[in-house]
Design an enzyme around this catalytic site. Structure first.
Site, PDB file in Angstrom:
ATOM      1  N   PHE A 156       0.833  -1.208   0.000  1.00  0.00           N
ATOM      2  CA  PHE A 156       0.000   0.000   0.000  1.00  0.00           C
ATOM      3  C   PHE A 156       0.864   1.253   0.000  1.00  0.00           C
ATOM      4  O   PHE A 156       0.711   2.138   0.829  1.00  0.00           O
ATOM      5  CB  PHE A 156      -0.947  -0.011   1.201  1.00  0.00           C
ATOM      6  N   GLY A 157       1.798   1.298  -0.956  1.00  0.00           N
ATOM      7  CA  GLY A 157       2.590   2.502  -1.177  1.00  0.00           C
ATOM      8  C   GLY A 157       1.874   3.437  -2.124  1.00  0.00           C
ATOM      9  O   GLY A 157       0.642   3.395  -2.252  1.00  0.00           O
ATOM     10  N   ILE A 159       1.622   3.598  -5.426  1.00  0.00           N
ATOM     11  CA  ILE A 159       0.847   3.002  -6.520  1.00  0.00           C
ATOM     12  C   ILE A 159      -0.340   2.216  -5.975  1.00  0.00           C
ATOM     13  O   ILE A 159      -1.443   2.277  -6.530  1.00  0.00           O
ATOM     14  CB  ILE A 159       1.754   2.115  -7.389  1.00  0.00           C
ATOM     15  N   ARG A 180       3.357  -4.369   4.815  1.00  0.00           N
ATOM     16  CA  ARG A 180       4.235  -4.927   5.851  1.00  0.00           C
ATOM     17  C   ARG A 180       4.311  -4.051   7.091  1.00  0.00           C
ATOM     18  O   ARG A 180       4.620  -4.530   8.178  1.00  0.00           O
ATOM     19  CB  ARG A 180       5.633  -5.172   5.293  1.00  0.00           C
ATOM     20  N   THR A 240       1.656  -5.679 -11.754  1.00  0.00           N
ATOM     21  CA  THR A 240       2.393  -4.591 -12.391  1.00  0.00           C
ATOM     22  C   THR A 240       3.623  -4.238 -11.557  1.00  0.00           C
ATOM     23  O   THR A 240       4.226  -3.182 -11.758  1.00  0.00           O
ATOM     24  CB  THR A 240       1.515  -3.327 -12.538  1.00  0.00           C
ATOM     25  N   ARG A 242       6.841  -6.504 -10.039  1.00  0.00           N
ATOM     26  CA  ARG A 242       8.025  -7.119 -10.629  1.00  0.00           C
ATOM     27  C   ARG A 242       7.725  -8.593 -10.882  1.00  0.00           C
ATOM     28  O   ARG A 242       6.976  -9.231 -10.125  1.00  0.00           O
ATOM     29  CB  ARG A 242       9.243  -6.978  -9.703  1.00  0.00           C
ATOM     30  N   GLU A 271      12.179 -11.163 -18.381  1.00  0.00           N
ATOM     31  CA  GLU A 271      11.848 -10.270 -19.498  1.00  0.00           C
ATOM     32  C   GLU A 271      13.030 -10.139 -20.453  1.00  0.00           C
ATOM     33  O   GLU A 271      14.174 -10.038 -20.008  1.00  0.00           O
ATOM     34  CB  GLU A 271      11.471  -8.883 -18.955  1.00  0.00           C
ATOM     35  N   HIS A 289       5.415  -4.726 -20.369  1.00  0.00           N
ATOM     36  CA  HIS A 289       5.954  -3.817 -19.354  1.00  0.00           C
ATOM     37  C   HIS A 289       5.668  -2.357 -19.713  1.00  0.00           C
ATOM     38  O   HIS A 289       6.575  -1.529 -19.881  1.00  0.00           O
ATOM     39  CB  HIS A 289       7.463  -4.039 -19.171  1.00  0.00           C
ATOM     40  N   GLY A 291       3.822  -0.225 -17.777  1.00  0.00           N
ATOM     41  CA  GLY A 291       3.350   0.519 -16.610  1.00  0.00           C
ATOM     42  C   GLY A 291       3.576   2.017 -16.658  1.00  0.00           C
ATOM     43  O   GLY A 291       2.677   2.812 -16.394  1.00  0.00           O
TER      44      GLY A 291
END
Length: 323
Positions: A156-157, A159, A180, A240, A242, A271, A289, A291
């Site tokens: 929940f940062g 983004i 966390r 979205t 890693r 990738e 990729h 994003g």
């Protein structure tokens, strides 16, 4: 006047390349192909700064192969799990990233993946292009409603919060999340969200699970076979973040076995390689990729790097230093 020697490992927006060329002695990667580990190791011996991207792998061996001239890595991106930051730090090399400026575009892509996989947009578009659409009928390509469902957010940062805002206020979705560290309930409520104690608690409640946590060793295979099995049978996984956050072998098995209904992916473990099994599935949406792939955001990311390395070579603390 001395200008630090800078290597830009991939082509960047022209406006950013222009500013870099004015301020520094810049070498551009004209063929725009990902550099090998050997080439990057040699570059560390020859350049004062290297500006890498997610396509550049910088393990410990890169830093140990030569006596480094490089003093700073100005990473083009928020995530930096492609860099062995511990090895860089041991060599006295500063690492910076580009937080904040790609928040909205990445959240948009997560929302896009959610809608696309739920409403079977990829399948439908392919059907029309191939001339296989026979016309409208009541049972044709039935998907899943997004509005009013529950979305679970892992991480929940910036983004994660931006996606929560879109889901709750744009699509009337219930939002639960795992983070966390504790998030002030009042802060979570601003996004119509509530925090749960365990990843498994989020998985059990969610119709859609969207990953927004860092990559690297700490979160490698966070979504493994056990956690995929803990999702609702009709749920969808969106990634979205890693590629290494998801165990791709376990995901393929879960999709084939009907453990979950589908997935929307913008990132992958190796990738640009995408497993053949994923490419063959109609219930998986696959993006290359994308994003942060808007002109505005990629330019803003580049300017973040410019600000970081400019500050560093002026003897100041880079604003986005991570090591």
């Amino acid at each position: 006047m001395f200008k630090p020697r800078i290597l830009v490992t991939r082509r960047w927006p022209s406006a950013v390349e222009g500013i870099l060329s004015e301020r520094f002695d810049v070498t551009l990667n004209w063929n725009d192909q990902a550099m090998s580990v050997e080439a990057l190791a040699q570059a560390i011996a020859e350049y004062d700064a290297i500006l890498p991207t997610v396509s550049d792998k910088l393990p410990a061996a890169v830093f140990d192969a030569v006596a480094p001239r490089t003093r700073i890595l100005g990473n083009f991106g928020v995530g930096y799990n492609h860099i062995d930051t511990h090895a860089a730090k041991n060599r006295g090399i500063v690492v910076t990233n580009t937080p904040g400026v790609l928040t909205d575009c990445t959240a948009d892509i997560a929302m896009l993946l959610m809608l696309t996989v739920a409403r079977r947009v990829g399948e439908g578009e392919r059907q029309v292009r191939c001339g296989e659409w026979a016309g409208w009928c009541p049972t044709h390509m039935i998907g899943t409603k997004v509005t009013g469902k529950t979305v679970g957010i892992i991480g929940f940062g910036r983004i994660g919060k931006a996606l929560a805002q879109r889901c709750h206020f744009g699509f009337a979705m219930d939002v639960v999340f795992y983070n966390r560290s504790p998030v002030d309930p009042a802060e979570a409520a601003r996004y119509g969200a509530r925090q749960l104690l365990r990843v498994e608690d989020v998985l059990a409640q969610s119709d859609f699970v969207s990953l927004h946590c860092p990559g690297g060793a700490e979160n490698r295979h966070l979504m493994n076979a056990e956690r995929l099995a803990a999702m609702k049978p009709g749920a969808f996984l969106i990634n979205t973040a890693r590629g290494d956050v998801v165990d791709e072998v376990a995901l393929i098995s879960a999709l084939k076995g009907g453990v979950i209904r589908g997935a929307g992916l913008d990132v992958y473990v190796a990738e640009p390689h995408v497993p053949d099994a994923l490419r063959a599935m109609e219930n998986v949406v696959l993006l290359p990729h994308l994003g942060s792939a808007t002109e505005e955001t990629r330019t803003a990311m580049g300017m973040k790097v410019v600000d970081n390395i400019t500050a560093f070579f002026e003897g100041k603390s880079p604003p986005d230093r991570v090591v």
